[in-house]
Enzyme design. Structure first.
Site, short mmCIF file in Angstrom:
data_model
loop_
_atom_site.label_atom_id
_atom_site.label_comp_id
_atom_site.label_asym_id
_atom_site.label_seq_id
_atom_site.Cartn_x
_atom_site.Cartn_y
_atom_site.Cartn_z
CD GLU A 45 21.29 30.01 -51.05
OE1 GLU A 45 21.57 31.07 -50.93
OE2 GLU A 45 21.41 29.16 -51.59
CG ASP A 119 16.10 41.08 -53.36
OD1 ASP A 119 17.67 40.87 -53.72
OD2 ASP A 119 15.18 40.46 -53.99
CE1 TYR A 196 23.49 38.49 -56.28
CE2 TYR A 196 23.28 40.73 -55.26
CZ TYR A 196 22.97 39.92 -56.10
OH TYR A 196 22.30 40.16 -57.27
N1 SAM Z 1 21.55 34.09 -52.22
C1 SAM Z 1 22.24 34.51 -53.58
C2 SAM Z 1 23.65 34.95 -53.33
O1 SAM Z 1 23.81 35.07 -52.10
O2 SAM Z 1 24.54 35.10 -54.08
C3 SAM Z 1 21.55 35.59 -54.26
C4 SAM Z 1 21.23 36.91 -53.66
S1 SAM Z 1 20.04 37.96 -54.54
C5 SAM Z 1 20.46 39.56 -54.01
C6 SAM Z 1 18.62 37.57 -53.85
C7 SAM Z 1 17.79 36.60 -54.44
O3 SAM Z 1 16.52 36.28 -53.68
C8 SAM Z 1 17.38 36.91 -55.89
O4 SAM Z 1 17.61 35.87 -56.69
C9 SAM Z 1 15.73 37.16 -55.82
O5 SAM Z 1 14.87 36.69 -56.84
C10 SAM Z 1 15.48 36.14 -54.38
N2 SAM Z 1 14.29 36.42 -53.65
C11 SAM Z 1 14.01 37.71 -53.25
N3 SAM Z 1 12.88 37.74 -52.61
C12 SAM Z 1 12.29 36.42 -52.55
C13 SAM Z 1 11.04 35.76 -52.16
N4 SAM Z 1 10.18 36.22 -51.48
N5 SAM Z 1 11.09 34.44 -52.33
C14 SAM Z 1 12.19 33.79 -53.09
N6 SAM Z 1 13.02 34.21 -53.72
C15 SAM Z 1 13.15 35.70 -53.43
#
Ligand code: SAM
Length: 220
Positions: A45, A119, A196
């Site tokens: 993931e 994101d 989320y």
């Molecule tokens: N997947 C989880 C959920 O659905 O509850 C978290 C969603 S949160 C909006 C997005 C997560 O992706 C954040 O914790 C962010 O730090 C991580 N993230 C964003 N861009 C990333 C990247 N390039 N590499 C690793 N993690 C990343």
């Protein structure tokens, strides 16, 4: 997801047996079966946040190896704390930017990729940073095994429409596209909610999901 800096999170991560440390990461490509000590399939993931989804999946499927990838230490710390409460031998974590994903997994080494509530990066000039963008799909294609799949869920319709539009030019085909996952009893069977997803579906937001696979061989 960004949490406020938590004092000591970097030290906790550096000492955690659940995290594949940065110094070890260059040795990982092609060696995940040795790292886990078995021949099981590998599911990852990307952007796991606090790790609810991947921890639940790993607990439900001990016959699959899981890797949770997260960019921020303060967020990864929450996933580590979950593992400290309930240790699972088939789950490990990587703190890294997914931009460098091909430096930790070898060609064709990954059986399934999950993107959950990535994101949105709403500004056009940041489109390349979106995890379901064509730029990222090119990286995923390298590490996915032939026949491997990628699953993406989000409540963000703009991001989802963008993601669907990226598929054909990047040489991927959709096996499933839904704009209301929670409204479809069949699709919902076995669905594991992310943090989320719980939050946004409780607010009444429809959840979009696709399942895709590369259309043709790697390197296309
Ligand atoms: N997947 C989880 C959920 O659905 O509850 C978290 C969603 S949160 C909006 C997005 C997560 O992706 C954040 O914790 C962010 O730090 C991580 N993230 C964003 N861009 C990333 C990247 N390039 N590499 C690793 N993690 C990343």
């Amino acid at each position: 997801m960004r949490l406020r800096n938590i004092t000591g999170s970097r030290e906790t991560i550096a000492a955690s047996p659940y995290v594949i440390q940065e110094a070890v990461q260059p040795k990982c490509p092609g060696n995940w079966k040795d790292i886990f000590g078995n021949e099981n399939p590998l599911h990852i993931e990307i952007g796991m946040g606090k790790g609810k989804f991947i921890h639940t999946m790993a607990k439900a499927h001990p016959e699959i190896n899981y890797i949770g990838i997260e960019k921020y230490s303060s967020v990864l710390l929450r996933a580590i704390q979950k593992m400290e409460r309930e240790e699972l031998s088939n789950l490990k974590f990587l703190r890294m930017d997914a931009e460098n994903i091909t430096s930790v997994f070898g060609p064709g080494e990954v059986d399934r990729i999950y993107l959950n509530f990535s994101d949105p990066w709403p500004k056009d000039r940041h489109a390349k940073r979106r995890l379901p963008s064509g730029e990222f799909l090119a990286r995923y294609r390298v590490i996915l095994k032939p026949g491997g799949k990628l699953e993406f869920k989000t409540d963000n319709r703009d991001l989802f429409d963008f993601a669907v539009g990226e598929l054909e030019p990047a040489g991927w085909k959709a096996e499933l596209v839904t704009y209301d996952l929670h409204g479809d009893e069949e699709l919902l069977k076995g669905n594991v909610m992310t943090e989320y997803e719980e939050k946004f579906s409780a607010m009444g937001n429809p959840i979009c999901k696709y399942i895709i696979s590369p259309d043709g061989p790697a390197g296309k």
